[in-house]
Design a protein around this motif. Structure first.
Motif: not given
Length: 156
Positions: A106-111, A119-126, A139-143
């Motif tokens: 959902r986070l990746c979809e919204l951003n 966004f990057r910090e929260e995604a990295l934590l997850l 999920v594509d984690l290329s970012f």
């Protein structure tokens, strides 16, 4: 393992801030006053009444969800704050991984198309919480910045 839990206050802090810091609390064993013992339990709730801890909720390795009064807890041994991917309780590892993956998707979809630092910090934590390989399958984690493995050099 992130760190060892030293008391109810530590447990409460981790559970109250679970979304911000990630991970889960897993105890090697909980013994109740009745003599019942449960191995590899994951703590899910710690309730306060005023300023007193009153009840504790946990899930056993068999998937049984229990809520007991803190006075009924005889001993909690080897309680640690661990990443979800390191949980020994398989049922809770699967449940919490699915929960974190849903949030990551959902986070990746919204951003999508907008990679900001929060966004990057929260995604990295997850991703660190559920494991890089598991996250990459869904999920594509290329970012995310790719962490190169440290090279080992042998001297002499």
């Amino acid at each position: 393992m992130r760190y060892q839990i030293n008391g109810y206050t530590d447990m409460y802090t981790v559970l109250a801030n679970e979304r911000k810091i990630g991970g889960a609390i897993e105890a090697g064993m909980i013994r109740l006053r009745s003599g019942e013992e449960f191995a590899n339990v994951v703590l899910t709730r710690l309730e306060l009444s005023g300023s007193q801890f009153c009840s504790i909720g946990f899930v056993t390795a068999e998937g049984k969800r229990l809520i007991v009064h803190v006075n009924d807890v005889s001993m909690i041994s080897d309680a640690n704050h661990v990443n979800v991917c390191e949980l020994k309780n398989e049922l809770m590892r699967e449940e919490k991984t699915a929960e974190r993956l849903k949030r990551l998707k959902r986070l990746c979809e919204l951003n999508e198309g907008c990679v900001t630092l929060p966004f990057r910090e929260e995604a990295l934590l997850l991703v660190e919480d559920i494991g890089f390989e598991t996250a990459r399958q869904h999920v594509d984690l290329s970012f995310l910045p790719q962490v190169e493995k440290a090279r080992v050099f042998r001297i002499a």
